[in-house]
Design a protein around this motif. Structure first.
Motif, PDB file in Angstrom:
ATOM      1  N   GLU A   5     -84.100 -67.278  -0.488  1.00  0.00           N
ATOM      2  CA  GLU A   5     -85.166 -66.946  -1.442  1.00  0.00           C
ATOM      3  C   GLU A   5     -86.416 -67.782  -1.177  1.00  0.00           C
ATOM      4  OE1 GLU A   5     -81.984 -67.498  -2.482  1.00  0.00           O
ATOM      5  OE2 GLU A   5     -81.462 -65.450  -2.978  1.00  0.00           O
ATOM      6  N   PHE A   6     -86.206 -69.067  -0.876  1.00  0.00           N
ATOM      7  CA  PHE A   6     -87.364 -69.904  -0.548  1.00  0.00           C
ATOM      8  C   PHE A   6     -88.044 -69.423   0.732  1.00  0.00           C
ATOM      9  CE2 PHE A   6     -85.533 -73.380  -3.259  1.00  0.00           C
ATOM     10  CZ  PHE A   6     -86.606 -73.433  -4.133  1.00  0.00           C
ATOM     11  N   PHE A   7     -87.234 -69.047   1.717  1.00  0.00           N
ATOM     12  CA  PHE A   7     -87.802 -68.540   2.964  1.00  0.00           C
ATOM     13  C   PHE A   7     -88.627 -67.286   2.702  1.00  0.00           C
ATOM     14  CE2 PHE A   7     -87.652 -65.695   6.604  1.00  0.00           C
ATOM     15  CZ  PHE A   7     -88.219 -66.501   7.578  1.00  0.00           C
ATOM     16  N   LEU A   8     -88.075 -66.368   1.924  1.00  0.00           N
ATOM     17  CA  LEU A   8     -88.811 -65.139   1.621  1.00  0.00           C
ATOM     18  C   LEU A   8     -90.088 -65.426   0.836  1.00  0.00           C
ATOM     19  CD1 LEU A   8     -85.859 -62.749   0.737  1.00  0.00           C
ATOM     20  CD2 LEU A   8     -87.258 -62.746   2.806  1.00  0.00           C
ATOM     21  N   LEU A   9     -90.017 -66.360  -0.100  1.00  0.00           N
ATOM     22  CA  LEU A   9     -91.198 -66.721  -0.880  1.00  0.00           C
ATOM     23  C   LEU A   9     -92.278 -67.336   0.009  1.00  0.00           C
ATOM     24  CD1 LEU A   9     -92.575 -67.186  -3.690  1.00  0.00           C
ATOM     25  CD2 LEU A   9     -91.552 -69.463  -3.601  1.00  0.00           C
ATOM     26  N   PHE A  10     -91.897 -68.335   0.815  1.00  0.00           N
ATOM     27  CA  PHE A  10     -92.881 -69.007   1.675  1.00  0.00           C
ATOM     28  C   PHE A  10     -93.463 -68.057   2.714  1.00  0.00           C
ATOM     29  CE2 PHE A  10     -90.465 -73.168   0.846  1.00  0.00           C
ATOM     30  CZ  PHE A  10     -91.219 -73.417  -0.275  1.00  0.00           C
ATOM     31  N   SER A  11     -92.617 -67.206   3.280  1.00  0.00           N
ATOM     32  CA  SER A  11     -93.134 -66.284   4.298  1.00  0.00           C
ATOM     33  C   SER A  11     -94.038 -65.222   3.680  1.00  0.00           C
ATOM     34  CB  SER A  11     -91.989 -65.642   5.069  1.00  0.00           C
ATOM     35  OG  SER A  11     -91.162 -64.905   4.203  1.00  0.00           O
ATOM     36  N   ALA A  12     -93.712 -64.764   2.471  1.00  0.00           N
ATOM     37  CA  ALA A  12     -94.566 -63.767   1.805  1.00  0.00           C
ATOM     38  C   ALA A  12     -95.924 -64.377   1.456  1.00  0.00           C
ATOM     39  CB  ALA A  12     -93.885 -63.235   0.554  1.00  0.00           C
TER      40      ALA A  12
ATOM     41  N   GLY B   5     -99.439 -63.185   3.029  1.00  0.00           N
ATOM     42  CA  GLY B   5    -100.516 -62.775   2.132  1.00  0.00           C
ATOM     43  C   GLY B   5    -101.770 -63.604   2.308  1.00  0.00           C
ATOM     44  N   SER B   6    -101.601 -64.908   2.425  1.00  0.00           N
ATOM     45  CA  SER B   6    -102.784 -65.757   2.615  1.00  0.00           C
ATOM     46  C   SER B   6    -103.392 -65.547   3.994  1.00  0.00           C
ATOM     47  CB  SER B   6    -102.438 -67.225   2.378  1.00  0.00           C
ATOM     48  OG  SER B   6    -101.482 -67.659   3.306  1.00  0.00           O
ATOM     49  N   GLY B   7    -102.564 -65.196   4.982  1.00  0.00           N
ATOM     50  CA  GLY B   7    -103.101 -64.868   6.305  1.00  0.00           C
ATOM     51  C   GLY B   7    -103.988 -63.639   6.266  1.00  0.00           C
TER      52      GLY B   7
ATOM     53  N   VAL C 280    -100.010 -74.729   4.730  1.00  0.00           N
ATOM     54  CA  VAL C 280     -99.022 -75.422   3.899  1.00  0.00           C
ATOM     55  C   VAL C 280     -97.723 -74.619   3.853  1.00  0.00           C
ATOM     56  CG1 VAL C 280     -98.504 -76.136   1.535  1.00  0.00           C
ATOM     57  CG2 VAL C 280    -100.716 -76.693   2.556  1.00  0.00           C
ATOM     58  N   GLN C 281     -97.839 -73.299   3.763  1.00  0.00           N
ATOM     59  CA  GLN C 281     -96.639 -72.471   3.733  1.00  0.00           C
ATOM     60  C   GLN C 281     -95.885 -72.532   5.064  1.00  0.00           C
ATOM     61  OE1 GLN C 281     -95.586 -71.199   0.852  1.00  0.00           O
ATOM     62  NE2 GLN C 281     -97.417 -72.159   0.042  1.00  0.00           N
TER      63      GLN C 281
END
Length: 94
Positions: free
Chosen positions: A4-11, A15-17, A38-39
């Motif tokens: 879940e953390f991986f999916l959150l950080f990658s999303a 998005g910020s990219g 940071v992500q």
């Protein structure tokens, strides 16, 4: 939980990219770029590479400072006044 953390950080990184490219305001683009860095560092920590995460933050922070100084010197009010003063001097001479 790690998934879940991986999916959150990658999303958030993805998005910020996109926001870096699509933002019209350069300040918003720069903030999105910092968020993306940071992500990515958080993803390195999830992968078990804290050294790479620290290097990611330090290298990009030094690059932001260098670019920030160039932007501040280029877009500072003093610089624009100086440029406008040159333009008015040139227009009065001709």
């Amino acid at each position: 939980m790690e998934r879940e953390f991986f999916l959150l950080f990658s999303a958030v990184a993805t998005g910020s990219g996109f926001l870096v490219v699509l933002a019209k305001n350069p300040i918003h683009s720069a903030l999105a770029l910092v968020t993306c860095f940071v992500q990515i560092a958080a993803l390195f920590i999830l992968l078990g590479s804290p050294f790479l995460a620290v290097i990611q933050i330090f290298v990009n922070r030094s690059e932001e400072r260098r670019v920030g100084k160039e932007c501040r010197s280029r877009w500072s009010p003093y610089h624009s006044k100086k440029k406008n003063k040159k333009k008015t001097e040139q227009s009065t001479e001709t």
